[in-house]
Design a protein around this motif. Sequence first.
Motif, PDB file in Angstrom:
ATOM      1  N   PHE A 686       0.854  -1.196   0.000  1.00  0.00           N
ATOM      2  CA  PHE A 686       0.000   0.000   0.000  1.00  0.00           C
ATOM      3  C   PHE A 686       0.888   1.244   0.000  1.00  0.00           C
ATOM      4  CE2 PHE A 686      -3.120  -3.068   1.077  1.00  0.00           C
ATOM      5  CZ  PHE A 686      -4.352  -2.522   0.749  1.00  0.00           C
ATOM      6  N   ILE A 687       0.937   1.941  -1.117  1.00  0.00           N
ATOM      7  CA  ILE A 687       1.851   3.072  -1.295  1.00  0.00           C
ATOM      8  C   ILE A 687       1.235   4.323  -0.681  1.00  0.00           C
ATOM      9  CG2 ILE A 687       3.103   4.469  -2.977  1.00  0.00           C
ATOM     10  CD1 ILE A 687       2.754   2.065  -4.928  1.00  0.00           C
ATOM     11  N   SER A 688       1.978   4.972   0.198  1.00  0.00           N
ATOM     12  CA  SER A 688       1.504   6.186   0.876  1.00  0.00           C
ATOM     13  C   SER A 688       1.266   7.315  -0.113  1.00  0.00           C
ATOM     14  CB  SER A 688       2.531   6.620   1.920  1.00  0.00           C
ATOM     15  OG  SER A 688       2.281   7.929   2.361  1.00  0.00           O
ATOM     16  N   ASN A 689       0.199   8.096   0.160  1.00  0.00           N
ATOM     17  CA  ASN A 689      -0.056   9.249  -0.710  1.00  0.00           C
ATOM     18  C   ASN A 689       1.045  10.297  -0.581  1.00  0.00           C
ATOM     19  OD1 ASN A 689      -1.192   9.873   1.981  1.00  0.00           O
ATOM     20  ND2 ASN A 689      -1.826  11.786   1.025  1.00  0.00           N
ATOM     21  N   ARG A 690       1.854  10.254   0.505  1.00  0.00           N
ATOM     22  CA  ARG A 690       2.937  11.227   0.649  1.00  0.00           C
ATOM     23  C   ARG A 690       3.941  11.096  -0.493  1.00  0.00           C
ATOM     24  NH1 ARG A 690       4.126  10.455   5.520  1.00  0.00           N
ATOM     25  NH2 ARG A 690       3.082  12.254   6.404  1.00  0.00           N
ATOM     26  N   LEU A 691       4.174   9.892  -0.982  1.00  0.00           N
ATOM     27  CA  LEU A 691       5.107   9.726  -2.102  1.00  0.00           C
ATOM     28  C   LEU A 691       4.576  10.436  -3.347  1.00  0.00           C
ATOM     29  CD1 LEU A 691       6.291   6.015  -1.740  1.00  0.00           C
ATOM     30  CD2 LEU A 691       7.496   8.104  -1.098  1.00  0.00           C
ATOM     31  N   PHE A 692       3.281  10.330  -3.601  1.00  0.00           N
ATOM     32  CA  PHE A 692       2.692  11.046  -4.740  1.00  0.00           C
ATOM     33  C   PHE A 692       2.802  12.558  -4.535  1.00  0.00           C
ATOM     34  CE2 PHE A 692       0.530   6.921  -4.779  1.00  0.00           C
ATOM     35  CZ  PHE A 692       0.654   6.555  -6.116  1.00  0.00           C
ATOM     36  N   ASP A 693       2.589  13.023  -3.299  1.00  0.00           N
ATOM     37  CA  ASP A 693       2.665  14.466  -3.008  1.00  0.00           C
ATOM     38  C   ASP A 693       4.079  15.008  -3.196  1.00  0.00           C
ATOM     39  OD1 ASP A 693      -0.010  14.332  -2.327  1.00  0.00           O
ATOM     40  OD2 ASP A 693       0.348  14.235  -0.174  1.00  0.00           O
ATOM     41  N   VAL A 694       5.062  14.273  -2.709  1.00  0.00           N
ATOM     42  CA  VAL A 694       6.458  14.727  -2.803  1.00  0.00           C
ATOM     43  C   VAL A 694       6.900  14.784  -4.270  1.00  0.00           C
ATOM     44  CG1 VAL A 694       8.852  14.187  -2.222  1.00  0.00           C
ATOM     45  CG2 VAL A 694       7.058  13.895  -0.497  1.00  0.00           C
ATOM     46  N   VAL A 695       6.627  13.723  -5.010  1.00  0.00           N
ATOM     47  CA  VAL A 695       7.046  13.691  -6.422  1.00  0.00           C
ATOM     48  C   VAL A 695       6.293  14.759  -7.219  1.00  0.00           C
ATOM     49  CG1 VAL A 695       7.125  12.280  -8.511  1.00  0.00           C
ATOM     50  CG2 VAL A 695       7.711  11.271  -6.295  1.00  0.00           C
ATOM     51  N   ALA A 696       5.003  14.982  -6.913  1.00  0.00           N
ATOM     52  CA  ALA A 696       4.254  16.044  -7.599  1.00  0.00           C
ATOM     53  C   ALA A 696       4.854  17.409  -7.321  1.00  0.00           C
ATOM     54  CB  ALA A 696       2.795  16.013  -7.146  1.00  0.00           C
ATOM     55  N   SER A 697       5.503  17.566  -6.173  1.00  0.00           N
ATOM     56  CA  SER A 697       6.144  18.836  -5.809  1.00  0.00           C
ATOM     57  C   SER A 697       7.558  18.945  -6.343  1.00  0.00           C
ATOM     58  CB  SER A 697       6.169  18.981  -4.285  1.00  0.00           C
ATOM     59  OG  SER A 697       4.873  18.854  -3.735  1.00  0.00           O
ATOM     60  N   ALA A 698       7.993  17.963  -7.156  1.00  0.00           N
ATOM     61  CA  ALA A 698       9.363  17.899  -7.692  1.00  0.00           C
ATOM     62  C   ALA A 698      10.372  17.760  -6.567  1.00  0.00           C
ATOM     63  CB  ALA A 698       9.667  19.108  -8.567  1.00  0.00           C
ATOM     64  N   GLY A 699       9.979  17.049  -5.508  1.00  0.00           N
ATOM     65  CA  GLY A 699      10.905  16.761  -4.423  1.00  0.00           C
ATOM     66  C   GLY A 699      11.478  15.362  -4.566  1.00  0.00           C
TER      67      GLY A 699
END
Length: 772
Positions: A686-699
């Motif tokens: 189960f992949i955390s939504n934080r990973l999607f948020d960080v990558v969407a922010s170019a982090g």
Amino acid sequence: MDARRISARPLRIMAGMRVRAAAIFHLGTALRNAISLSFCGLLHKEFYELQRGRTFGTRYGAALDFHRYGAKLRLAPHPLVSLRWVAEQVGTDYKVERRGYPINLRGKPIFPAHPLFDHSEVTDVSGVRQAIVLIGKQSNATKMDLVTSKVPANPSVQEILDAAQVLIGDSDSSLDPHRDTPPIVSIVIDDVGSWCRATESMKSAKEAAGPLPHEVVLVLRSNDSGLAALLSACLIRNQGVRIVLPLSPRGRSEALNRAVQISLGRYLLFMHVGHRLRPDSVSGLQTVLLAKGASAVQPVLTGNTGLIRNAGTMPDPETGCPVPFLRDVSLATADLIEAYSMAAVTFPYLMERDVALDARGFNPELNEMWLDIDFARRASAGSGRDNVVSGRAPAVELMKTPYSNAPGHRSDIETYLRTATNGYRSSDESSISTDLVIAGFRGTSPETVPNHPDLWREVVIAKNARKIIDGVPRLRWSIKTAAPTLEGSYVWGDTYFANSLAKALRRLGQVVSVDSLEVMAKPRSDLDDVVLNLRGWEALTAVGSALNVIWVISHPDLVTAAEVRASDLAYAASTQWAAEKSHAWEVEIRPLLQCTDPELFAPCAGGERGEDVLFVGNSRGQARQAVEAAVAAQANLSVFGEGWKGLLDDRFIKGRHVPAELLGKLYGTANVVLNDHWQDMKVNGFISNRLFDVVASAGWAITDDVGELPPALDSVVAKFCDAEQLAGILADAKVRRPSQQALISASERVRSHHTFDARAKRLLQDVIAAGA
């Protein structure tokens, strides 16, 4: 002589001696305490006399009276000491011991004896003892810092005494006679029974008024001179605040009428001390009032969970009693129009002062119940204008008000029905205010069962025929989460997830409510077309009248085959788990990964990248793997979240909360963003939504090994299995970091394919195909 009478006589003598001994002991204690109180300077004779409404020959006499009566009434012995304030702080009764120390308060934090104290000079003692020390140091004045104003002030004891004289001796006088700008709005706050409630409601009222010049009139719950003395000291330098005391136990109408008479604003906003209004909402109510030419305008009133308490009041055609409109319906489900007319409204509401004066006051024959409704209806009849409800800026009711339905008010019911039909306007646009249908009324007349409000008449609300917009049905969705309704900075991630999904569904023309843990089983679930359970900590009982959808986004070990089979559609935020359980449970579970909100998470233009290793998340009451590993690697760690005190060195803790609108910038400018998962989520993919948020922010994110990642994440997210591996990645961060172009490219892919809009479209298509 009867032997029993002879034998009983010594017992009666001994009992009488014990009673006299106890009386002498208590009298001795009172005398001793009175002497101590009068000599230590803690009793201000004139101040105490104001509250007691009588005079004493000596300060010692006043001190003796205080120990015998005043302390029980929680009167203040000195302008700088408030037993009521102390009791509110410690949550228990507070008594003055012989040397001034508090009783039964061991282990309590240091606190002042009055909210105005700046007790930085005395930090080793608390409460009344602290007051004694400060009063001894400064006999005529004490250093203070008003909690109700950012501007420090130093009123003397005499100034506070003068303020108390104004309030207790002549409550119609203003504390601010030299006002520079006359108020436009007078905010009347009723039923004030404590300092804490008063300050909380005043803060809400002032935020609601915004830049509009305004004043506040506090109407106390009872003729409580002790509370008035405390409030007088707190408000001595607070411009535009006055206090009204009821003159009798049944004097609520009289006190509100006096508040109207002394108010200076062109408009009056009536509210209960338990109401909370949205910032700058008064100007919106004023706009509706003028645009509609209304007598009074009320914001829709909800509880803190979002269920409507009152969206205006309808007269029951059978009994004539007022019936709350849309009670217990979710505000989002009601989907109300901007403004609509109703027969009557309830506090809080805004009206012109002239309209209030023409209505000739609140009805003194009504004790409490329906007092606000009666006044609004008479004001409407007298002005020839409609009462209006504003559906777009709801207020919140945190506690039950005395005007609402309650048992034991037979006389109020009889009075209301006797006077309610005299020329009242009955304008009512409830049928056009919402797509829901008024199907009639049910219940028993309040006159018949006055002690059982739960049986009283209510409006029956039903679904209307579905609208079709651009070929898509406009469905009512209820998104259920396991997150509780919490105020302040602590908000569960499930709440943010649900709110973002709701916004995406609304953009598709859907009507969506988000239901917290407290209203998972809300009374009017029958109005929903689709019930979507964001399955985390709590299971949900299926709603028979709706299409039931389950989306497992976390804690898969808690999910059972029975609840998945009870759903019409099932999804999981793990491709691995969805395949395994579909096979094992012989039911279709569709993979649907978590996602991001591109409105909040996008590359930050011009942001300079820092040198920190960032972690945003709550401790969950334990040391989390990623944080422990970063500490062991001696990383330049920055942690934001709740519950880290005591688990982590203070130098790493940078804050308890990051607002959602700032989180994307924080991710995009950090050197590294750490992430980890609950154990059952990690094992089951189960992949955390934080990973999607960080990558969407170019982090750049580094996470524990959660299995296979989608291509948009896999190209720019590093994984670690243990602390040693994380230390190696951090040591080689400059080499291992993806290029900025790679991060931007990954951000674009995530913000195109893994968004709440994409998930909402998939859900809506499947729901329509399933026959909703």
